[in-house]
Motif scaffolding. Structure first.
Motif, PDB file in Angstrom:
ATOM      1  N   PRO A 110       0.922   8.929   4.442  1.00 35.09           N
ATOM      2  CA  PRO A 110      -0.303   9.677   4.111  1.00 35.09           C
ATOM      3  C   PRO A 110      -0.597   9.694   2.613  1.00 35.09           C
ATOM      4  N   ASN A 111      -1.864   9.900   2.304  1.00 34.17           N
ATOM      5  CA  ASN A 111      -2.326  10.071   0.926  1.00 34.17           C
ATOM      6  C   ASN A 111      -2.064   8.850   0.047  1.00 34.17           C
ATOM      7  N   ALA A 112      -2.207   7.664   0.616  1.00 29.56           N
ATOM      8  CA  ALA A 112      -2.130   6.442  -0.183  1.00 29.56           C
ATOM      9  C   ALA A 112      -3.522   6.050  -0.644  1.00 29.56           C
ATOM     10  N   TYR A 113      -3.571   5.236  -1.692  1.00 28.38           N
ATOM     11  CA  TYR A 113      -4.838   4.782  -2.253  1.00 28.38           C
ATOM     12  C   TYR A 113      -4.704   3.284  -2.515  1.00 28.38           C
ATOM     13  N   VAL A 114      -5.345   2.488  -1.658  1.00 28.85           N
ATOM     14  CA  VAL A 114      -5.303   1.036  -1.790  1.00 28.85           C
ATOM     15  C   VAL A 114      -6.649   0.599  -2.350  1.00 28.85           C
ATOM     16  N   ARG A 115      -6.642   0.142  -3.583  1.00 21.62           N
ATOM     17  CA  ARG A 115      -7.872  -0.131  -4.317  1.00 21.62           C
ATOM     18  C   ARG A 115      -8.317  -1.583  -4.187  1.00 21.62           C
ATOM     19  N   PRO A 116      -9.502  -1.920  -4.710  1.00 20.97           N
ATOM     20  CA  PRO A 116     -10.059  -3.263  -4.503  1.00 20.97           C
ATOM     21  C   PRO A 116      -9.138  -4.401  -4.925  1.00 20.97           C
ATOM     22  N   ASP A 117      -9.292  -5.518  -4.195  1.00 21.14           N
ATOM     23  CA  ASP A 117      -8.564  -6.771  -4.444  1.00 21.14           C
ATOM     24  C   ASP A 117      -7.068  -6.626  -4.244  1.00 21.14           C
TER      25      ASP A 117
END
Length: 454
Positions: free
Chosen positions: A328-335
């Motif tokens: 939970p609470n992960a942040y997978v950003r562009p590219d």
């Protein structure tokens, strides 16, 4: 079916929207109002689609690009004048022209196709789309003769009290024989309370020529709903979302609570995927089969592989492989590209990085501008220090490495395969394959220090 062309009227000011954005570019369920209408027109394989623009022409061109042609209505003088502005695009065309208001996102391609069929099979000079409304206030009323053909359309502001009792209304969608349309446009006069050129006047002009004018009543009156303010925008957005959700459920997707699930029109979802409440899928997101999306996740323009689970996380313009877990609470950003059988745990942020198959990044870690290989174990609190205050640099880590907790990797740095890094290390130099790196101060213990300090 004969060839058709389409003219979409998108030059309205939309003052009731109270917005700097042109009305037709406001979003509903992942597409602009205008994109929904263009899609309905293209559903009948139109030869050409011409969008008549006013304010915001550059923004409309930026969104639609070369998928349509454009005409400008620099001065708004009514719907008839708007179509006249596109007349040069219709010259010499012998088929039918569809004329559609650009703020009707609920209009289905099937309905437009039925309208064209009705015009062609009945050999009508013009067939218009109509709807039966319990409360027709604000709409133009349809006047018919004893044979059922349409003799006129009278606008609300110009109608008599008796005419306002009519419940069949004009939906601002027409299928007209193009040569006759061009002739009638030249004859329309602004003889009305507003001093505007009404497209609806072509009905009377065609009747005067002895031509047949018909009407096709929409099966669902909601398709004829236009958008004039934010309240109506919310209403049509809700209807569009219902359609989208029903389509996915019929295709084998489980939605635990559809009323609290938000899926944009261009998303695709595989069979036996389960979506919990308060999940938002945006843009061109593609979700595989047997995926579980737990509550509170937002995924935009991303790919989620089959068998993967995402819990209360944000994934933007990224790709997650198969049978991985995120959150939970992960942040997978562009590219970012996450491989198969990976673990991206709680409070982990990945940005512009590749994570190989089987790699585990379990918690409290930042990985940016990096290439991590397969089977790596990343300990708690690891940070890739990719920014020196002026430039960003890239780091690489080889397969099967073990990175201890609270390690800092100062980019640019290369960590070889099979490397072990001791917890608390700050790595500033490359490490060869299968090495063990310790980059921290030796521990010093001073006994009785507290008493001496006093």
């Amino acid at each position: 079916m004969k060839e058709c062309m389409a003219v979409i009227l998108a030059a309205g000011e939309g003052t009731r929207m109270k917005s700097k954005t042109p009305k037709v570019l406001h979003q509903a369920a992942g597409r602009s109002l205008l994109e929904w209408v263009v899609g309905a027109a293209h559903g009948v394989d139109v030869k050409k689609c011409v969008v008549v623009c006013g304010r915001g022409m550059n923004e409309i061109k930026e969104q639609l690009g070369s998928t349509v042609s454009y005409a400008e209505q620099a001065e708004r003088r009514g719907s008839g004048h708007a179509v006249l502005c596109a007349a040069h695009e219709l010259e010499g065309f012998e088929g039918y022209t569809l004329i559609i208001a650009g703020d009707m996102p609920l209009l289905r391609a099937e309905t437009v196709r039925a309208l064209v069929d009705a015009a062609q099979k009945g050999n009508y000079a013009c067939t218009m789309l109509t709807a039966q409304l319990e409360n027709p206030y604000g709409y133009g009323r349809i006047l018919r003769n004893t044979l059922g053909d349409v003799t006129a359309i009278v606008e609300e502001k110009d109608a008599t009290e008796e005419q306002r009792e009519i419940q069949e209304v004009n939906a601002s969608c027409y299928c007209v024989c193009t040569p006759l349309l061009l002739e009638c446009l030249k004859e329309i006069k602004p003889a009305n309370a507003q001093g505007e050129y009404y497209l609806t006047d072509i009905v009377g002009l065609l009747n005067a020529r002895g031509e047949k004018v018909g009407a096709y009543i929409a099966n669902d009156a909601r398709e004829c709903m236009g958008v004039n303010d934010r309240i109506q925008l919310a209403q049509v957005s809700g209807i569009l979302r219902e359609r989208i959700l029903e389509k996915h459920m019929k295709s084998g997707v489980t939605l635990i609570d559809p009323s609290n699930t938000y899926i944009d029109a261009d998303c695709t979802i595989g069979q036996d995927t389960v979506i919990y409440p308060n999940v938002t899928l945006e843009g061109n997101t593609r979700v595989g089969e047997d995926v579980i999306l737990y509550p509170g996740s937002r995924i935009r323009n991303s790919v989620i592989g089959s068998g993967t689970q995402v819990q209360n996380s944000v994934v933007l313009e990224a790709e997650i492989g198969e049978y991985s877990t995120v959150g939970p609470n992960a942040y997978v950003r562009p590219d970012s590209h996450i491989g198969n059988h990976c673990r991206i745990g709680d409070f982990v942020e990945i940005k512009n990085s590749k994570i190989g198959d089987g790699t585990k990044v379990s918690h409290l870690t930042y990985i940016g501008d990096s290439d991590f290989g397969k089977g790596i174990n990343v300990g708690c609190g690891v940070v890739v220090v990719n920014y020196d205050g002026k430039n960003k640099f890239r780091t690489s880590v080889g397969d099967d490495a073990f990175i201890g907790c609270n390690t800092n990797l100062i980019s640019p740095v290369s960590v070889g395969g099979g490397v072990y890094i001791a917890a608390g290390s700050t790595i500033t130099e490359d490490i060869p394959d299968n090495a063990f790196a310790i980059a921290r101060s030796r521990q010093v213990v001073k006994t009785d220090w507290k008493d001496r300090r006093k």
